[in-house]
Write an enzyme that holds these catalytic residues in place. Structure first.
Site, mmCIF file in Angstrom:
data_model
loop_
_atom_site.group_PDB
_atom_site.id
_atom_site.type_symbol
_atom_site.label_atom_id
_atom_site.label_comp_id
_atom_site.label_asym_id
_atom_site.label_seq_id
_atom_site.Cartn_x
_atom_site.Cartn_y
_atom_site.Cartn_z
ATOM 1 N N HIS A 1 -5.332 -3.245 2.412
ATOM 2 C CA HIS A 1 -5.752 -3.991 3.600
ATOM 3 C C HIS A 1 -6.484 -5.281 3.241
ATOM 4 C CE1 HIS A 1 -4.775 -0.061 5.149
ATOM 5 N NE2 HIS A 1 -4.841 -0.521 6.398
ATOM 6 N N GLU B 1 -18.481 3.754 -0.692
ATOM 7 C CA GLU B 1 -17.720 3.163 -1.797
ATOM 8 C C GLU B 1 -18.545 2.989 -3.075
ATOM 9 O OE1 GLU B 1 -15.194 2.384 1.721
ATOM 10 O OE2 GLU B 1 -17.356 2.293 1.327
ATOM 11 N N ARG C 1 0.844 -1.207 0.000
ATOM 12 C CA ARG C 1 0.000 0.000 0.000
ATOM 13 C C ARG C 1 0.879 1.257 0.000
ATOM 14 N NH1 ARG C 1 -1.862 1.715 6.031
ATOM 15 N NH2 ARG C 1 -0.211 0.653 7.171
ATOM 16 N N ARG D 1 -1.442 -4.436 3.973
ATOM 17 C CA ARG D 1 -1.072 -3.564 5.087
ATOM 18 C C ARG D 1 0.300 -3.926 5.652
ATOM 19 N NH1 ARG D 1 -4.387 -3.586 10.813
ATOM 20 N NH2 ARG D 1 -3.510 -1.700 11.731
ATOM 21 N N ASP E 1 -7.768 -5.853 13.073
ATOM 22 C CA ASP E 1 -9.048 -5.326 12.586
ATOM 23 C C ASP E 1 -10.122 -6.419 12.518
ATOM 24 O OD1 ASP E 1 -7.870 -2.910 12.399
ATOM 25 O OD2 ASP E 1 -7.935 -2.737 10.225
ATOM 26 N N SER F 1 -4.633 5.752 5.275
ATOM 27 C CA SER F 1 -4.407 4.312 5.342
ATOM 28 C C SER F 1 -4.096 3.710 3.976
ATOM 29 C CB SER F 1 -5.628 3.611 5.937
ATOM 30 O OG SER F 1 -5.840 4.006 7.276
ATOM 31 N N PHE G 1 -14.332 -3.247 1.504
ATOM 32 C CA PHE G 1 -15.334 -2.266 1.111
ATOM 33 C C PHE G 1 -15.276 -1.959 -0.383
ATOM 34 C CE2 PHE G 1 -13.927 -1.016 5.528
ATOM 35 C CZ PHE G 1 -14.862 -1.839 6.137
#
Length: 316
Positions: free
Chosen positions: A109, A58, A10, A167, A117, A37, A83
């Site tokens: 992620h 989204e 990322r 991530r 998470d 993020s 998402f």
């Protein structure tokens, strides 16, 4: 010579996107209130007039991206994989896939390594979802270099793309002195004659570790880095099946719908050989440190090694 860089894909994505800000004025970036993020904030700093925060919506973000693509822009739309691929699936299918618009969905992620998470954010279904959309290119780069080259390539490619990013920091696996990225073409990282390990994303480094250990035990393992899940490099995969006679696939994704199934489909039609899949075995994730999650779900070099040995026993 591989210069080892340990970095999350990322982060590499964000840095490559920022470079595109100057190189291509048609590139625009959309995010769903997660730019720090997803690292799209690096583009925002360079070109704030071409950055759009669409909020926690989204589906709407994909609709806006589709409109921008129809107007001739090159939109990169980012959110967490759960998402981007999950919540916005219908908009991706109908507003991007169906009209075959030039939208780049770059989802961060992904996978179990989101860690603490937990299951609601650990997306292990996104490759399967995106593979089913006609005409959608699906990418899962393995390291910093590959991610940067993929960003450049998809900016030039005309059509919808889904790129999966992580991530967790990952080791370099590709050699910059001879690396060439091409959509739909896998990379042979290590040759071998007894078994082939086909991996994608963060599992590529673990595949290499497994191959090194197998060599110490007298087993010659070929390692293929498949950064493009769709279109799959069937020529490379089928050749490996013919030459080594057994395959192990490794992915940070469900064994349903991902790299393993893509490889199985290619092999069973052209050259049936034993294929054993390493991935998340049809279960939801749980909360914990990324390294613990990867070990708990068997996404390790040791498990790949054991599955390679098992595959050898199944060879004709």
């Amino acid at each position: 010579m591989i210069h080892s860089i340990k970095k999350a894909t990322r982060e590499s994505y964000g840095e490559a996107l920022a470079l595109l800000a100057d190189e291509n004025q048609d590139v625009v970036v959309l995010d769903a209130d997660l730019s720090k993020s997803t690292k799209t904030d690096l583009f925002h700093k360079k070109a704030p007039e071409r950055f759009f925060d669409c909020g926690i919506a989204e589906g709407n973000m994909i609709g806006v991206a589709a409109g921008l693509a129809a107007a001739g822009k090159i939109p990169f739309a980012s959110s967490f994989a759960m998402f981007a691929a999950g919540r916005a699936f219908e908009q991706i299918r109908n507003s991007v896939g169906y009209p075959h618009l030039n939208v780049k969905i770059c989802a961060t992620h992904a996978g179990i390594s989101v860690g603490e998470d937990g299951a609601t954010h650990q997306c292990c279904e996104d490759i399967g979802l995106m593979r089913t959309i006609p005409g959608m290119v699906v990418l899962s780069p393995a390291d910093d270099l590959e991610t940067r080259e993929a960003v450049k390539a998809i900016a030039q490619y005309k059509g919808p793309v889904y790129m999966r990013l992580g991530r967790l920091s990952v080791e370099s696996v590709n050699d910059p002195s001879n690396y060439h990225f091409e959509i739909g073409k896998g990379v042979t990282l290590r040759d071998g004659k007894d078994v082939t390990i086909i991996a994608t994303g963060l599992m590529v480094s673990r595949a290499l570790q497994a191959a090194e250990q197998l060599e110490k035990e007298g087993i010659s393992a070929r390692v293929l880095n498949i950064h493009t899940i769709k279109p799959l490099d069937q020529e490379l995969v089928v050749r490996a099946a013919k030459e080594t006679g057994a395959i192990v696939t490794a992915e940070e994704h469900s064994v349903i719908g991902g790299l393993g199934e893509a490889v199985c489909s290619a092999v069973c039609e052209a050259c049936p050989v034993p294929v054993i899949r390493v991935g998340v075995n049809d279960v939801f994730g749980s909360s914990g440190p990324a390294a613990t999650m990867l070990e708990h779900y068997g996404l390790t070099a040791e498990n790949i090694l054991q599955k390679a040995k098992e595959a050898l026993t199944k060879k004709k």
